[in-house]
Design a protein around this motif. Structure first.
Motif, short mmCIF file in Angstrom:
data_model
loop_
_atom_site.label_atom_id
_atom_site.label_comp_id
_atom_site.label_asym_id
_atom_site.label_seq_id
_atom_site.Cartn_x
_atom_site.Cartn_y
_atom_site.Cartn_z
N GLY A 17 0.86 -1.19 0.00
CA GLY A 17 0.00 0.00 0.00
C GLY A 17 0.90 1.24 0.00
O GLY A 17 2.11 1.14 -0.22
N PRO A 18 0.32 2.42 0.27
CA PRO A 18 1.13 3.66 0.25
C PRO A 18 2.33 3.60 1.20
O PRO A 18 3.41 4.09 0.84
CB PRO A 18 0.13 4.72 0.71
N ALA A 19 2.19 2.99 2.38
CA ALA A 19 3.32 2.90 3.31
C ALA A 19 4.41 2.01 2.74
O ALA A 19 5.59 2.40 2.69
CB ALA A 19 2.85 2.37 4.67
N GLY A 20 4.04 0.83 2.28
CA GLY A 20 5.01 -0.15 1.79
C GLY A 20 5.75 0.34 0.55
O GLY A 20 6.98 0.25 0.46
N SER A 21 5.00 0.90 -0.41
CA SER A 21 5.66 1.31 -1.65
C SER A 21 6.56 2.52 -1.40
O SER A 21 7.64 2.64 -1.98
CB SER A 21 4.64 1.60 -2.76
N THR A 22 6.15 3.42 -0.50
CA THR A 22 6.98 4.61 -0.21
C THR A 22 8.28 4.20 0.47
O THR A 22 9.37 4.61 0.05
CB THR A 22 6.21 5.61 0.69
N ILE A 318 -12.21 10.66 9.09
CA ILE A 318 -12.96 11.89 8.89
C ILE A 318 -12.16 12.99 8.19
O ILE A 318 -12.66 13.69 7.33
CB ILE A 318 -13.54 12.41 10.24
N PHE A 319 -10.89 13.14 8.53
CA PHE A 319 -10.10 14.21 7.93
C PHE A 319 -9.17 13.71 6.81
O PHE A 319 -8.20 14.39 6.46
CB PHE A 319 -9.30 14.95 9.02
N SER A 320 -9.45 12.53 6.28
CA SER A 320 -8.70 11.99 5.13
C SER A 320 -7.19 11.96 5.41
O SER A 320 -6.38 12.38 4.58
CB SER A 320 -8.93 12.85 3.87
N THR A 321 -6.84 11.48 6.56
CA THR A 321 -5.45 11.58 7.00
C THR A 321 -4.60 10.33 6.77
O THR A 321 -3.37 10.39 6.82
CB THR A 321 -5.42 11.91 8.51
N GLY A 322 -5.27 9.15 6.56
CA GLY A 322 -4.55 7.88 6.60
C GLY A 322 -3.42 7.73 5.62
O GLY A 322 -2.32 7.30 5.97
N VAL A 323 -3.65 8.10 4.36
CA VAL A 323 -2.62 7.90 3.33
C VAL A 323 -1.42 8.79 3.63
O VAL A 323 -0.26 8.36 3.57
CB VAL A 323 -3.19 8.17 1.92
N TYR A 324 -1.70 10.04 4.00
CA TYR A 324 -0.57 10.95 4.27
C TYR A 324 0.21 10.49 5.52
O TYR A 324 1.44 10.46 5.50
CB TYR A 324 -1.06 12.39 4.45
N LEU A 325 -0.51 10.13 6.57
CA LEU A 325 0.19 9.65 7.78
C LEU A 325 1.08 8.45 7.43
O LEU A 325 2.22 8.35 7.87
CB LEU A 325 -0.82 9.24 8.86
N ALA A 326 0.54 7.54 6.60
CA ALA A 326 1.29 6.34 6.23
C ALA A 326 2.53 6.70 5.40
O ALA A 326 3.64 6.22 5.66
CB ALA A 326 0.39 5.37 5.45
N ILE A 359 6.45 10.71 14.80
CA ILE A 359 5.35 9.93 14.18
C ILE A 359 4.22 9.75 15.20
O ILE A 359 3.04 10.00 14.89
CB ILE A 359 5.87 8.57 13.67
N ARG A 360 4.56 9.39 16.42
CA ARG A 360 3.52 9.24 17.45
C ARG A 360 2.81 10.57 17.69
O ARG A 360 1.59 10.62 17.84
CB ARG A 360 4.15 8.76 18.76
N GLY A 361 3.60 11.65 17.73
CA GLY A 361 3.02 12.99 17.97
C GLY A 361 2.01 13.34 16.89
O GLY A 361 0.95 13.89 17.18
N ALA A 362 2.33 13.02 15.64
CA ALA A 362 1.43 13.33 14.52
C ALA A 362 0.12 12.54 14.66
O ALA A 362 -0.98 13.08 14.52
CB ALA A 362 2.12 13.01 13.20
N TYR A 363 0.24 11.25 14.94
CA TYR A 363 -0.98 10.43 15.09
C TYR A 363 -1.81 10.92 16.28
O TYR A 363 -3.04 10.98 16.22
CB TYR A 363 -0.60 8.96 15.28
N ASP A 364 -1.14 11.27 17.38
CA ASP A 364 -1.88 11.74 18.56
C ASP A 364 -2.63 13.03 18.27
O ASP A 364 -3.74 13.25 18.75
CB ASP A 364 -0.93 11.95 19.75
N LEU A 365 -1.98 13.89 17.48
CA LEU A 365 -2.64 15.16 17.12
C LEU A 365 -3.91 14.89 16.32
O LEU A 365 -4.97 15.46 16.59
CB LEU A 365 -1.67 16.02 16.30
N VAL A 366 -3.81 14.00 15.34
CA VAL A 366 -4.98 13.69 14.50
C VAL A 366 -6.10 13.09 15.38
O VAL A 366 -7.28 13.42 15.24
CB VAL A 366 -4.59 12.74 13.35
N GLU A 367 -5.69 12.24 16.30
CA GLU A 367 -6.68 11.62 17.20
C GLU A 367 -7.43 12.70 18.01
O GLU A 367 -8.65 12.65 18.16
CB GLU A 367 -5.92 10.68 18.14
N LYS A 368 -6.70 13.67 18.48
CA LYS A 368 -7.30 14.77 19.25
C LYS A 368 -8.30 15.54 18.38
O LYS A 368 -9.39 15.87 18.82
CB LYS A 368 -6.17 15.70 19.70
#
Ligand SMILES: Cc1cc2nc3c(=O)[nH]c(=O)nc-3n(C[C@H](O)[C@H](O)[C@H](O)COP(=O)(O)OP(=O)(O)OC[C@H]3O[C@@H](n4cnc5c(N)ncnc54)[C@H](O)[C@@H]3O)c2cc1C
Length: 462
Positions: A17-22, A318-326, A359-368
């Motif tokens: 997927g986007p994470a693996g290919s990148t 909700i905020f279409s974040t998954g691909v970019y986070l990955a 990376i954890r900080g970014a995911y935590d921010l999105v979660e908030k």
């Protein structure tokens, strides 16, 4: 062949997927040998279609930007709409991003992921499609990793590497097997995704916007209307599992066998916004239901492994974040592990530690941000434009914060945004902040995008 005779790869990756290919493309360019296992045959269907402007530098670096422009609908921003459609607010990325990267994409994931995988192969990555990873041993005394796979023909094989990267998405290969996977009870949702033809391109969809419609009424859910082709709308529906269960019972008690379809269509019909868009449309193929929802892993990296993208954490989209986070996590990890392998132990360890903290900080921010969205008493993104105008000198900052959050600015300044989100949980502070947001800046006409800009000469994939 004995294990000692098997060639040893520098990196083995589960999933393309986007994470693996990148991560694979970045690592092969740095001179490492990389082997990727992908259990499906591309192009394969996948959920998740709206991308963020902050993906731009990664697309450019990977060398896929021009290819993406040929295939996908451009996305100038995000619109948030109330259930009845009477209030909505549009956030155009152009307001804060002056260069071409402000126009992101709504993609069909099957083709988007295929472009990324082909690009990885072009760069020299070996990708074994239709090859499923069945077992991973990362606790060998020699520190190497052994991977067992089975391919489409049923042939089993063992592979060796110095490092295993889990980019297996919701399969969460390592987290599941290490007993490290945890569900987010408060984000227990279920998703329906369908592609529709013959829709009315309304509510900004004609401008490529993703339109997020808050369902309210205790459903704890939303619709996302996304134009993904010249005559193709993707309609995602997310609802709280508890609400879905109640509806399932009601529909089954009525003797309806295909309750999933009946539920999806009923909710679309009942919402004035989706009803207006889809009243004359038909589904291209049967919708997909995704139920493995919002989780995180206790483990993220170790001496010979790392978890990247959804295999580490999945948050409500909700905020279409998954691909970019990955992709951004993959990008940062590739840089960090390269430093680790070319520095002394202390400097290498520190680099990896800092990277995973980010990376954890970014995911935590999105979660908030997500948790705040589900609490309309705190922040209703659809209602902000009804506020009176203001000439307050801090306006630029107040206005741009949400824009940058919606555009994907999660990694560099996560602390700053987290503080801002904590601040607006205070009703008084929130009112003060809202009063800085001016009516006129949301004027869609001011940010007019032509049909050609959004749809261009999209090459037909079907
Ligand atoms: C309903 C819904 C809507 C979404 N909407 C959006 C959106 O609009 N925008 C957005 O950015 N994100 C969205 N997402 C999130 C997005 O889909 C993911 O965050 C993204 O795909 C993560 O990429 P990944 O590479 O980590 O995982 P994936 O894209 O899932 O890739 C994992 C790959 O691993 C392969 N694999 C798994 N197990 C094995 C195995 N054992 N052996 C070999 N291969 C294996 C899979 O076949 C797959 O190809 C949405 C998600 C859902 C559920």
């Amino acid at each position: 062949m004995q294990l000692k005779d098997i060639p040893v790869y520098d990196f083995m990756v589960i999933g393309c997927g986007p994470a693996g290919s990148t991560v694979a493309t970045k690592l092969i360019r740095k001179g490492y040998s990389v082997l990727v296992f992908e259990r499906t045959k591309f192009p394969r269907q996948h959920e998740g279609e709206s991308l963020l402007p902050f993906c731009y530098p990664i697309f450019k670096e990977l060398g896929v930007w021009d290819e993406l422009k040929k295939h996908f609908v451009r996305k100038p921003g995000a619109r948030f709409t109330n259930y009845d459609g009477k209030q909505s607010c549009t956030w155009f990325f152009k307001s804060v991003i002056p260069d071409e990267s402000h126009l992101s994409f709504n993609v069909e994931r099957a083709y988007f992921d295929d472009i990324l995988m082909r690009n990885a192969i072009k760069n020299g990555v070996v990708v074994l499609e239709e090859t499923k990873v069945e077992a991973v041993d990362k606790t060998r005394p020699d520190g190497l990793v052994a991977v067992n796979t089975v391919n489409k023909a049923g042939e089993r094989q063992t592979w060796m590497g110095k490092y295993i990267i889990d980019a297996s998405g919701q399969e969460t290969f390592l987290a599941k097997r290490d007993g490290a996977k945890n569900a987010y009870q408060e984000l227990d949702r279920i998703a329906w995704l369908g592609h529709w033809k013959g829709a009315h391109y309304k509510h900004g969809a004609e401008q490529g916007l993703i339109d997020i419609v808050h369902m309210g009424n205790g459903k704890k859910g939303w619709f996302a209307i996304q134009p993904v082709g010249k005559d193709l709308i993707s309609l995602t529906m997310i609802v709280e599992r508890q609400y879905m269960k109640e509806q399932k019972k009601l529909l089954m008690d009525m003797g309806i066998e295909d309750w999933q379809e009946a539920f999806y269509l009923k909710e679309i019909r009942e919402c004035p916004v989706t009803q207006e868009v889809l009243c004359d449309a038909h589904m291209r193929a049967r919708f997909v239901v995704v139920s493995d929802y919002s989780y995180f892993s206790d483990i993220i990296y170790g001496d010979n492994f790392a978890l990247i993208g959804d295999s580490y954490k999945f948050l409500d989209p909700i905020f279409s974040t998954g691909v970019y986070l990955a992709m951004k996590s993959a990008d940062l990890f590739a840089e960090a592990i390269h430093v680790k392998l070319n520095s002394d132990k202390e400097a290498g360890d520190q680099k990896l530690e800092e990277t995973f903290k980010t990376i954890r900080g970014a995911y935590d921010l999105v979660e908030k941000f997500i948790n705040i969205y589900y609490d309309p008493a705190t922040l209703n993104l659809a209602e902000l434009q009804s506020q009176a105008s203001s000439n307050y000198e801090g306006y630029e900052e107040a206005f741009s914060l949400i824009h940058f959050l919606l555009a994907g600015d999660f990694f560099d300044n996560y602390d700053r945004y987290a503080k801002f989100l904590d601040m607006i949980k205070n009703p008084l502070k929130y009112e003060q902040w809202k009063s800085l947001i001016v009516d006129s800046v949301f004027d869609a006409d001011k940010y007019h995008f032509s049909y050609e800009e959004i749809f261009g000469e999209i090459i037909d994939k079907t």
